[in-house]
Design a protein around this motif. Structure first.
Motif, PDB file in Angstrom:
ATOM      1  N   SER A 130       3.524   2.831 -15.787  1.00 31.10           N
ATOM      2  CA  SER A 130       4.914   2.689 -16.225  1.00 31.10           C
ATOM      3  C   SER A 130       4.987   1.504 -17.182  1.00 31.10           C
ATOM      4  CB  SER A 130       5.844   2.481 -15.036  1.00 31.10           C
ATOM      5  OG  SER A 130       5.483   1.337 -14.283  1.00 31.10           O
ATOM      6  N   ASN A 183       0.291  10.617 -19.442  1.00 37.61           N
ATOM      7  CA  ASN A 183       1.206  10.679 -18.297  1.00 37.61           C
ATOM      8  C   ASN A 183       1.948   9.357 -18.131  1.00 37.61           C
ATOM      9  OD1 ASN A 183       2.488  11.807 -16.020  1.00 37.61           O
ATOM     10  ND2 ASN A 183       0.906  11.017 -14.643  1.00 37.61           N
ATOM     11  N   HIS A 228       4.987   6.654 -18.074  1.00 33.26           N
ATOM     12  CA  HIS A 228       6.405   6.590 -17.735  1.00 33.26           C
ATOM     13  C   HIS A 228       6.994   5.410 -18.501  1.00 33.26           C
ATOM     14  CE1 HIS A 228       5.982   8.863 -13.637  1.00 33.26           C
ATOM     15  NE2 HIS A 228       5.257   9.405 -14.603  1.00 33.26           N
ATOM     16  N   SER A 248       5.295  11.342 -20.126  1.00 34.69           N
ATOM     17  CA  SER A 248       5.792  12.398 -19.245  1.00 34.69           C
ATOM     18  C   SER A 248       7.194  12.112 -18.702  1.00 34.69           C
ATOM     19  CB  SER A 248       4.835  12.601 -18.065  1.00 34.69           C
ATOM     20  OG  SER A 248       4.741  11.420 -17.279  1.00 34.69           O
ATOM     21  N   ARG A 249       7.604  10.838 -18.722  1.00 30.67           N
ATOM     22  CA  ARG A 249       8.929  10.503 -18.197  1.00 30.67           C
ATOM     23  C   ARG A 249       9.522   9.339 -18.988  1.00 30.67           C
ATOM     24  NH1 ARG A 249      12.327   7.980 -14.367  1.00 30.67           N
ATOM     25  NH2 ARG A 249      13.564   9.541 -13.229  1.00 30.67           N
ATOM     26  N   THR A 253       8.212  -2.420 -14.061  1.00 27.26           N
ATOM     27  CA  THR A 253       7.164  -1.557 -14.597  1.00 27.26           C
ATOM     28  C   THR A 253       5.796  -2.231 -14.475  1.00 27.26           C
ATOM     29  OG1 THR A 253       7.534  -2.438 -16.823  1.00 27.26           O
ATOM     30  CG2 THR A 253       8.718  -0.428 -16.212  1.00 27.26           C
TER      31      THR A 253
END
Length: 266
Positions: free
Chosen positions: A20, A46, A48, A71-72, A171
């Motif tokens: 993240s 992947n 975030h 991905s997010r 994060t």
């Protein structure tokens, strides 16, 4: 402690798949583009991301998005990035839309150890009640929705108001861009490039800064520091070419008055 790294590549080399990352910037202003491109080269996927927006098509975070590395996203604005909108509506990307003020406070709270806070923003809407579409399926159906959030009436008798509980954002990493930094990581941001950079830098467990100018420790007046070095773990000085990579998102012009004596000559 000297926190300088020899290159952006070395500074982001350990960011793994699934990390993240809080990223500073607003539109194309104050974006840590050199660190973003170094992360692109690392190949991490992947990811975030928490940032005000996801860059524009092909620049800023848009470069990571284009390669399918994100991905997010927690953001407040989809805006000018058509690839962002397409991936969100097409079910390739999970997006948690959050109002700008709430997003800034969630990042700041994460950096100060406050786990959650109450705000009036979003009360009486799907922000509080739940049901905002976070991810769509291939057929356009909503497959992941926002959950309902705790609300509470707060205030003295007769003047109580309802508030919604928002959780802080912390994060694994943060990427920020500053105009000046010293070897201890104290940072100074330039005008509007300050935007989300300080709060993004606060939210990261490991914060990496790229700076236009690197000075020795003690050269920055403590009263001028926008983000203290206690929040910054790694710092990279940009070369002149990278520091000058500052695209303009929207160019606007206006008619200007003609100077006396120049009528008919322009």
């Amino acid at each position: 402690m000297d926190k300088t790294f020899s290159s952006a590549a070395a500074a982001v080399a350990d960011i793994p798949d699934g990390a993240s990352i809080a990223v500073g910037g607003f539109g194309l202003v104050g974006v840590p583009i050199v660190l973003i491109r170094a992360l692109l080269e690392v190949g991490s996927t992947n990811l975030h991301v928490a940032s005000n927006n996801c860059g524009v098509d092909g620049w800023g975070l848009g470069e990571l998005l284009r390669e399918g590395r994100i991905s997010r996203v927690i953001a407040s604005y989809i805006g000018e990035n058509r690839d962002f909108a397409r991936r969100y509506l097409g079910g390739e990307l999970e997006v948690e839309l959050t109002s700008q003020g709430t997003l800034a406070e969630r990042l700041r709270a994460g950096g100060t150890g406050i786990p959650a806070f109450f705000t009036a923003s979003g009360v009486g809407t799907m922000v509080a009640d739940g049901g905002l579409p976070w991810r769509y399926g291939p057929g356009g159906e909503v497959v992941v929705s926002s959950p309902p959030k705790e609300t509470r009436r707060i205030g003295s008798l007769g003047s109580e108001k309802e508030y919604v509980l928002e959780e802080a954002i912390v994060t694994d990493y943060a990427l920020v861009r500053a105009a000046k930094g010293d070897r201890h990581g104290n940072l100074v941001f330039e005008k509007s490039a300050r935007n989300f950079n300080p709060v993004a830098g606060m939210a990261g467990r490991i914060t990496i800064a790229e700076v236009d100018e690197l000075v020795e420790s003690g050269e920055i007046d403590p009263d001028q520091v926008h983000l203290p070095g206690i929040y910054v773990n790694r710092i990279v000085r940009l070369g002149a070419t990278d520091a000058a990579d500052l695209p303009i998102e929207k160019i606007t012009t206006r008619k200007r008055p003609v100077s006396a004596g120049l009528e008919g000559k322009l």
